[in-house]
Design a protein around this motif. Structure first.
Motif, PDB file in Angstrom:
ATOM      1  N   LYS A 329       0.846  -1.199   0.000  1.00 13.18           N
ATOM      2  CA  LYS A 329       0.000   0.000   0.000  1.00 13.18           C
ATOM      3  C   LYS A 329       0.879   1.245   0.000  1.00 13.18           C
ATOM      4  CE  LYS A 329      -4.350   1.270   2.201  1.00 13.18           C
ATOM      5  NZ  LYS A 329      -5.142   0.513   1.198  1.00 13.18           N
ATOM      6  N   PRO A 330       0.616   2.208  -0.899  1.00 11.81           N
ATOM      7  CA  PRO A 330       1.383   3.455  -0.874  1.00 11.81           C
ATOM      8  C   PRO A 330       1.044   4.271   0.364  1.00 11.81           C
ATOM      9  CG  PRO A 330      -0.390   3.588  -2.482  1.00 11.81           C
ATOM     10  CD  PRO A 330      -0.371   2.172  -1.997  1.00 11.81           C
ATOM     11  N   SER A 331       1.970   5.083   0.815  1.00 10.41           N
ATOM     12  CA  SER A 331       1.805   5.800   2.081  1.00 10.41           C
ATOM     13  C   SER A 331       0.617   6.738   2.073  1.00 10.41           C
ATOM     14  CB  SER A 331       3.079   6.590   2.386  1.00 10.41           C
ATOM     15  OG  SER A 331       3.348   7.532   1.350  1.00 10.41           O
ATOM     16  N   ASP A 335      -7.314   4.138   3.212  1.00  6.83           N
ATOM     17  CA  ASP A 335      -8.480   3.304   3.522  1.00  6.83           C
ATOM     18  C   ASP A 335      -8.031   2.163   4.421  1.00  6.83           C
ATOM     19  OD1 ASP A 335      -7.170   2.410   0.951  1.00  6.83           O
ATOM     20  OD2 ASP A 335      -8.485   0.685   1.317  1.00  6.83           O
ATOM     21  N   THR A 336      -8.866   1.791   5.354  1.00  5.94           N
ATOM     22  CA  THR A 336      -8.450   0.847   6.390  1.00  5.94           C
ATOM     23  C   THR A 336      -8.867  -0.593   6.136  1.00  5.94           C
ATOM     24  OG1 THR A 336     -10.454   1.348   7.655  1.00  5.94           O
ATOM     25  CG2 THR A 336      -8.474   2.651   8.149  1.00  5.94           C
ATOM     26  N   GLY A 337      -9.720  -0.818   5.152  1.00  6.22           N
ATOM     27  CA  GLY A 337     -10.208  -2.176   4.915  1.00  6.22           C
ATOM     28  C   GLY A 337      -9.260  -3.045   4.129  1.00  6.22           C
ATOM     29  N   CYS A 338      -8.289  -2.436   3.463  1.00  9.84           N
ATOM     30  CA  CYS A 338      -7.332  -3.170   2.626  1.00  9.84           C
ATOM     31  C   CYS A 338      -5.925  -2.834   3.094  1.00  9.84           C
ATOM     32  CB  CYS A 338      -7.512  -2.771   1.154  1.00  9.84           C
ATOM     33  SG  CYS A 338      -6.254  -3.408   0.025  1.00  9.84           S
ATOM     34  N   ASP A 435     -14.039   4.993  -2.838  1.00  8.79           N
ATOM     35  CA  ASP A 435     -14.494   3.625  -3.085  1.00  8.79           C
ATOM     36  C   ASP A 435     -13.645   3.013  -4.183  1.00  8.79           C
ATOM     37  OD1 ASP A 435     -15.948   4.044  -5.793  1.00  8.79           O
ATOM     38  OD2 ASP A 435     -16.946   5.490  -4.502  1.00  8.79           O
ATOM     39  N   GLY A 436     -13.619   1.691  -4.243  1.00  5.31           N
ATOM     40  CA  GLY A 436     -12.776   0.997  -5.197  1.00  5.31           C
ATOM     41  C   GLY A 436     -13.095   1.251  -6.661  1.00  5.31           C
TER      42      GLY A 436
END
Length: 451
Positions: A329-331, A335-338, A435-436
């Motif tokens: 994950k980039p800094s 989002d906390t779910g992924c 959102d994704g």
């Protein structure tokens, strides 16, 4: 259990055995799909499963993938979808203005005039009308695709001439086509399907950033190594904006590709999120790129004049999204779910039913004016918005820019629609904020794409 008489969708192809029944034949005939006569030695007949899925579902338009082959491990497929029939949103809009019934697109998708959104529509939808006329001069937007389009320069000239855009030619230095090694003469093998992808990409740069120079880098094949080498060549030749309208399955080796091909600070690299609905693709999952999802774009009576929702045609057709299995994950992504890289960052129009006009004259698919969709449209659109915003900071990763502007009027928040079913809602369902499927939203001017 499936019998030999039952049409079977496998990957992107519908296979019909030698014992095709009258019922199956009538089904396909009703969909406008011809079948070969049975032979003594059965040979499966292939038609695009994307076309079948769209037609069986009675979608607004019928379309097919420009690049027919399902990519094998280590390879990518382009994300361009060519409309072959039906009525697009643009045609309905034009018919409504004239008070007549809209005509459907011819079966071969050819037309004497465009049937999709053009530069004026796209610039209006994304708040770019003023910027497109005054910004982008001196910037170079690179397009990376596989194989050669022999008609690229001529088709680009036709598109720009029709829409009244300034010429962008090889002679003037505005347009340049090279191989993955930078050669202007030793080019890859030509390919009709990828030529349609190339035309789509070049026309979207022209539509959004008509003052920019365009560099087309053609990879020898659709392998990730060749496409990645082409990305490096684009950067080597000075492009600060590089669009990639292709993708394939994620693999454990993706982190190696990241460091070898996509880690270019100071360069805005955009990548299509995919056209196969909910699910992650690479290189959209790279932590160094801006992953671009797709929307359905329609005219509206609201103050913006446009409205957008997540693009989804069926359970297997729509914008990609999701949580990467391998990429860190980039800094700037919070989002906390992924816990790994989340796709997408931003989005733009991709639904073939609200598709864009493209001129392509090469090969069996090159029928002149066509309408295209797929996230292959949204990636070059966003790369060109970055170009209008100016050269990125030399140490910046421009994928971060939209996050700096998140939740502001610089982005159109897309809050409706989904691209499938998922256990974590925002992975596949639009809502307020991130959102994704659509990331932080679509451009509203340049502020979200400027360092």
């Amino acid at each position: 259990m499936r019998t030999p008489n039952t049409p079977h969708i496998s990957g992107r192809w519908l296979r019909i055995g030698s014992a095709t029944t009258a019922t199956a034949a009538l089904l396909l005939a009703g969909l406008g799909i011809a079948t070969q006569a049975d032979a003594a030695t059965p040979t499966p007949h292939k038609v695009s499963a994307r076309t079948v899925a769209a037609q069986v579902a009675k979608a607004h338009v019928q379309y097919e993938s420009a690049c027919d082959a399902t990519p094998k491990k280590g390879y990518a497929a382009c994300n361009a979808l060519r409309v072959t029939g039906g009525t697009t949103a643009y045609m309905e809009k034009q018919a409504a203005l004239k008070g007549v019934t809209p005509k459907t697109i011819k079966p071969d998708a050819s037309s004497a005039t465009p049937t999709g959104y053009g530069p004026t529509d796209l610039q209006s939808a994304y708040g770019l009308t003023s910027a497109a006329s005054s910004n982008g001069s001196g910037e170079t937007v690179a397009i990376v695709d596989a194989y050669d389009d022999p008609n690229a320069a001529a088709d680009l000239a036709t598109y720009r001439s029709y829409y009244g855009l300034s010429a962008c030619t090889v002679a003037s230095g505005c347009f340049k086509k090279v191989s993955q090694t930078g050669s202007t003469s030793s080019l890859p093998t030509a390919d009709s399907g990828w030529a349609g992808e190339i035309s789509l990409d070049l026309d979207m740069v022209s539509a959004i950033a008509p003052n920019a120079n365009i560099l087309l880098v053609e990879a020898d094949s659709s392998s990730m190594e060749d496409l990645g080498t082409a990305v490096n060549e684009a950067v080597k030749l000075g492009a600060k904006f590089v669009s990639n309208s292709y993708g394939g399955d994620e693999e454990s080796s993706d982190s190696t590709y990241d460091s070898s091909y996509f880690n270019h600070p100071g360069v805005a690299i955009t990548v299509s999120a995919g056209d196969s609905a909910y699910g992650a693709e690479y290189p959209a999952a790279s932590k160094y790129v801006t992953s671009v999802g797709g929307t359905k774009l329609s005219t509206s009576s609201n103050s913006r004049g446009w409205t957008e929702s997540v693009w989804k045609t069926s359970s297997t057709e729509g914008t990609g999204s999701g949580c990467s299995s391998y990429d860190a994950k980039p800094s700037w992504q919070t989002d906390t779910g992924c816990t790994k890289r989340m796709i997408s960052d931003v989005s733009a129009v991709a639904d073939p039913a609200t598709g864009v006009s493209v001129y392509d004259s090469y090969g069996s698919d090159g029928t002149g004016w066509n309408t295209y969709g797929g996230t292959s449209a949204s990636s070059p659109i966003i790369a060109s918005v970055y170009a209008l915003g100016g050269t990125p900071g030399s140490s910046d990763y421009p994928a971060q820019y939209p996050y700096n502007a998140a939740g502001t009027s610089a982005l159109n928040d897309v809050t409706s629609g989904n691209n499938g079913t998922c256990s974590t809602s925002y992975y596949c369902t639009a809502g307020t904020g991130y959102d994704g499927p659509t990331g932080w939203g679509t451009p509203e001017g340049l502020d979200a794409f400027t360092g």
